[in-house]
Design an enzyme around this catalytic site. Structure first.
Site, PDB file in Angstrom:
ATOM      1  N   ASP A 134      -9.306   5.584  -2.951  1.00  0.00           N
ATOM      2  CA  ASP A 134      -8.360   6.276  -3.411  1.00  0.00           C
ATOM      3  C   ASP A 134      -8.679   6.500  -5.589  1.00  0.00           C
ATOM      4  OD1 ASP A 134      -9.230   4.240  -5.196  1.00  0.00           O
ATOM      5  OD2 ASP A 134      -7.427   3.369  -5.942  1.00  0.00           O
ATOM      6  N   GLU A 140       0.839  -1.362   0.076  1.00  0.00           N
ATOM      7  CA  GLU A 140      -0.347   0.176  -0.389  1.00  0.00           C
ATOM      8  C   GLU A 140       0.640   0.901  -0.464  1.00  0.00           C
ATOM      9  OE1 GLU A 140      -2.582   0.046  -0.721  1.00  0.00           O
ATOM     10  OE2 GLU A 140      -3.509  -1.769  -0.818  1.00  0.00           O
ATOM     11  N   TYR A 146      -6.386   7.067   3.093  1.00  0.00           N
ATOM     12  CA  TYR A 146      -6.378   6.328   1.645  1.00  0.00           C
ATOM     13  C   TYR A 146      -5.839   4.293   3.027  1.00  0.00           C
ATOM     14  CZ  TYR A 146      -5.727   2.161  -0.952  1.00  0.00           C
ATOM     15  OH  TYR A 146      -4.913   1.338  -1.689  1.00  0.00           O
TER      16      TYR A 146
END
Length: 350
Positions: free
Chosen positions: A145, A44, A127
């Site tokens: 996102d 991520e 996020y």
DNA sequence: AAATCGTGGCG
DNA sequence: TCGCCAAGATT
């Protein structure tokens, strides 16, 4: 009036995901047990503003070399920064290291599993906290996102332009996020955005949500999301200094804050509107302004750097930076703009 | 809270 | 060719 989305979206999307989920090194397939939180978190961070294909080789390198939080927390800063070179947004690498060390020192070597605790870690914003909570720990979280923004803006045919529409998009995403499989739902939205509902030419004929999409009905789905006008990128100039001593060249470490922070680099003068000449040279030497120029585009400006060169002997430059073997510059971990300059200067005579 | 921070791909 | 855009965070 607030837009509303059909309640069938999550079920349709998850059914599509069960069949079409991309196979990714950090992802466990739909139906399989959840994956390793370390690998999910690392992916991520690398994926922030960066596409899957770009991330893959870096992810392989990092997980092979530093397979868990303990290993990464114990790594040398310089090794990590060099391994990150070329991936961009270098503040991510420093925050990633700080995060690994916080996990090792303050959380017993394991990521916290709540969105709020994740959000408090370095480099973890709204996020990433939501994505890790949902994907790694099975929590319900609203993951938004750029893919989700685009998909939701199209589903609702939102006329509010980005970034002003962000609060409304988040609220809409909340209404379609399921209590169960929120992680799969998030990944499905992102897969859909990356492969079907793409920015330039959406493949609506293949989309499982086309029947629920207001933008598709309009006939011009590619015109969403609406966006504010962006201002033009300014142009800046600089001088890069190629200081050679024998078979080595002088490299410096850039300040932690600011452009290319914490990275090895060629010495540079100030980056400004007009040509700075020899201002900011790392040592007093007989510099030659070469004819060679490096052009490079950054996010918010473009740079044109003139390459100045000089040959020195003795101990000049010893206290300014490190002398690096020119033949081995690939291992220095230079950001792309300096790698470009080095490639040019290796074959330049002055 | 608008500005800052990389890079590669694509139309 | 070149502007746009991408699994955003930080200050």
């Amino acid at each position: 009036m607030p837009a509303k989305l059909p309640s069938t979206i999550a079920a349709l999307l998850l059914k599509w995901y069960d069949r079409h989920a991309r196979v990714l090194p950090w992802r466990s397939p739909p139906g399989a047990p959840r994956g390793d939180p370390y690998r999910i978190w690392l992916s991520e961070v690398m994926l922030q503003q960066t596409q899957v294909a770009t991330v893959k080789p870096y992810f392989e390198t990092f997980t092979r070399r530093w397979p868990d939080f303990a290993a990464l927390a114990a790594a040398e800063d310089a090794d990590v920064m060099a391994a990150w070179a070329g991936l961009g947004y270098y503040a991510r690498a420093r925050n990633m290291l700080a995060c690994a060390r916080a996990v090792a020192n303050d959380h017993g070597g394991r990521l916290p599993d709540s969105e709020a605790a994740l959000r408090a870690l370095p480099g973890v914003g709204d996020y990433t906290a939501a994505a890790v909570a949902a994907i790694a720990f099975g929590r319900r979280a609203v993951v938004v996102d750029a893919n989700v923004e685009r998909v939701v803006a199209r589903l609702a045919a939102l006329e509010t332009p980005l970034p002003r529409a962000k609060p409304e998009i988040r609220a809409l995403t909340d209404t379609i996020t399921p209590d169960d499989r929120a992680g799969d739902f998030a990944q499905a939205m992102m897969d859909l955005g990356a492969t079907i509902c793409t920015a330039r030419s959406p493949r609506c004929l293949l989309c499982p949500l086309s029947g629920a999409c207001a933008a598709e009905r309009s006939g011009e789905p590619e015109s969403w999301p609406r966006r504010e006008r962006k201002r033009a990128r300014p142009h800046r100039r600089a001088t890069f200094f190629w200081l050679r001593r024998g078979d080595s060249v002088l490299l410096v470490r850039r300040p932690e804050k600011g452009m290319l922070g914490g990275m090895r680099a060629l010495p540079t003068g100030p980056w400004q509107d007009d040509a700075p000449g020899l201002a900011g040279a790392p040592v007093d030497a007989e510099w030659v302004m070469t004819e060679r120029i490096v052009q490079h585009g950054f996010t918010h400006f473009t740079l044109e750097a003139v390459l100045a060169a000089s040959d020195v002997t003795g101990h000049i430059g010893d206290n300014v930076g490190e002398w690096w073997p020119i033949a081995d510059l690939e291992s220095a971990g230079l950001p792309t703009v300096f790698a470009k300059a080095a490639r040019i200067m290796k074959e330049t005579r002055w």
